[in-house]
Design a protein around this motif. Structure first.
Motif, short mmCIF file in Angstrom:
data_model
loop_
_atom_site.label_atom_id
_atom_site.label_comp_id
_atom_site.label_asym_id
_atom_site.label_seq_id
_atom_site.Cartn_x
_atom_site.Cartn_y
_atom_site.Cartn_z
N GLU A 1 -12.06 1.99 -6.19
CA GLU A 1 -13.29 2.28 -5.45
C GLU A 1 -13.76 3.69 -5.76
O GLU A 1 -12.97 4.64 -5.81
CB GLU A 1 -13.05 2.14 -3.95
CG GLU A 1 -14.33 2.22 -3.13
CD GLU A 1 -14.11 1.92 -1.66
OE1 GLU A 1 -15.12 1.75 -0.94
OE2 GLU A 1 -12.94 1.86 -1.23
N PRO B 1 -8.39 1.33 -2.90
CA PRO B 1 -9.52 1.71 -2.05
C PRO B 1 -9.69 3.22 -2.02
O PRO B 1 -8.77 3.98 -2.37
CB PRO B 1 -9.13 1.17 -0.67
CG PRO B 1 -7.65 1.09 -0.70
CD PRO B 1 -7.27 0.80 -2.13
N ASP C 1 0.83 -1.21 0.00
CA ASP C 1 0.00 0.00 0.00
C ASP C 1 0.86 1.25 0.00
O ASP C 1 0.55 2.24 -0.69
CB ASP C 1 -0.92 0.01 1.22
CG ASP C 1 -2.06 -0.99 1.11
OD1 ASP C 1 -2.23 -1.58 0.00
OD2 ASP C 1 -2.76 -1.21 2.11
N ARG D 1 -10.13 -5.49 -5.91
CA ARG D 1 -10.02 -4.10 -5.49
C ARG D 1 -8.54 -3.77 -5.33
O ARG D 1 -7.85 -4.33 -4.49
CB ARG D 1 -10.79 -3.90 -4.18
CG ARG D 1 -10.63 -2.57 -3.49
CD ARG D 1 -11.17 -1.38 -4.25
NE ARG D 1 -12.50 -1.53 -4.79
CZ ARG D 1 -13.65 -1.46 -4.09
NH1 ARG D 1 -13.63 -1.24 -2.79
NH2 ARG D 1 -14.82 -1.58 -4.70
#
Length: 300
Positions: free
Chosen positions: A237, A211, A186, A208
């Motif tokens: 998202e 996010p 991330d 996904r």
């Protein structure tokens, strides 16, 4: 009576795609014949069987479609097929593995057009990050964006090892500059997004990747994001299935959804099939022809 329009469909996979078969028939082919488990070295014999079974004048009424799931294999097959021609005997050729050549073309064409409409500039000079770097759609989008003058980064979610090979293939085949980057955490992905103006997601369906909170890393740099994934959850998202330059929550950017991209892809693939049928000479089509047609479609 005119000779029928016949399309031979080859694929290295166990099955030839029903999507491609249906689309070719709907586009106007009279007969579509599938050939699964075909490898590049098989192409010469198949092509020469096809060209010598009909008069040269019927060559344009005969086509070979190359499917599968690998860009390099499809391009190699396309080259082998063209080299197998014996003028004046020739047939038309079209490569679109997994529908990804036309999808990648549709993705880059609509993003460039919406950029022109939103900011007055296209892809030239933009910092582009492409997620899902191991796929064919990403490969095509990266090459086209680089050819349009963008500064392109191709992200690998398991590190940059696999995408480095894809980048090497792009450079050797198309003389484009694309950089392989590591998006395996991330933190690394957030840092990449923070430098991005154009975010393209062509990751595995139903995965996904970005996010909502991660988009805030883009700050005011991000201008547009597009997602090809129509299977929930979305890759990015906040992008809806039918978003077409819709405001993207938590950013100053706009989003392009998968059904908008898919609609253009459908028109492009059908349109290229119709070009083959209508042509009075043998033609060869790949993702560059798909991008040209996609650009015409999104400008209408």
């Amino acid at each position: 009576m005119a000779s029928p329009n016949i399309l031979h469909m080859v694929s290295p996979q166990k099955h030839v795609s029903p999507f491609d078969v249906n689309l070719a028939l709907d586009a106007g082919y009279d007969a579509v014949v599938p050939y699964p488990l075909v490898v590049p070295q098989d192409i010469r014999g198949l092509v020469q069987d096809a060209i010598f079974s009909r008069a040269p004048t019927d060559g344009p009424r005969t086509g070979l479609f190359i499917g599968g799931r690998n860009a390099i294999v499809a391009l190699d097959m396309l080259t082998n097929a063209w080299e197998a021609m014996v003028p004046p005997f020739a047939i038309s050729l079209f490569a679109d593995p997994a529908g990804a050549f036309t999808t990648g073309a549709a993705l880059t064409a609509i993003v460039e057009q919406r950029l022109n409409e939103q900011t007055g500039t296209g892809l030239a000079g933009k910092n582009v990050l492409i997620l899902g770097g191991g796929g064919v759609v990403s490969f095509v989008a990266a090459v086209i964006a680089a050819q349009e003058g963008a500064v392109v980064k191709l992200a690998g979610h398991d590190g940059d090892g696999r995408v480095k090979q894809a980048v090497a293939d792009m450079r050797s085949r198309f003389n484009v500059q694309v950089t392989a980057v590591d998006a395996s955490s991330d933190e690394k992905l957030c840092n990449l997004i923070a430098q991005t103006q154009v975010l393209l997601c062509a990751a595995t369906a139903g995965t996904r990747v970005v996010p909502m909170g991660m988009l805030s890393a883009a700050g005011e740099h991000l201008e547009i994001a597009a997602d090809t994934n129509a299977v929930p959850p979305s890759g990015i998202e906040g992008i809806g299935l039918q978003d077409d330059a819709a405001p993207l929550v938590n950013t100053v950017a706009v989003g392009i959804g998968p059904l908008v991209i898919g609609n253009i892809k459908y028109q492009v693939q059908a349109g290229l099939f119709r070009q083959m049928i209508a042509s009075d000479k043998a033609i060869v089509l790949d993702f560059r022809d798909a991008f040209k047609l996609a650009t015409e479609i999104v400008r209408r």
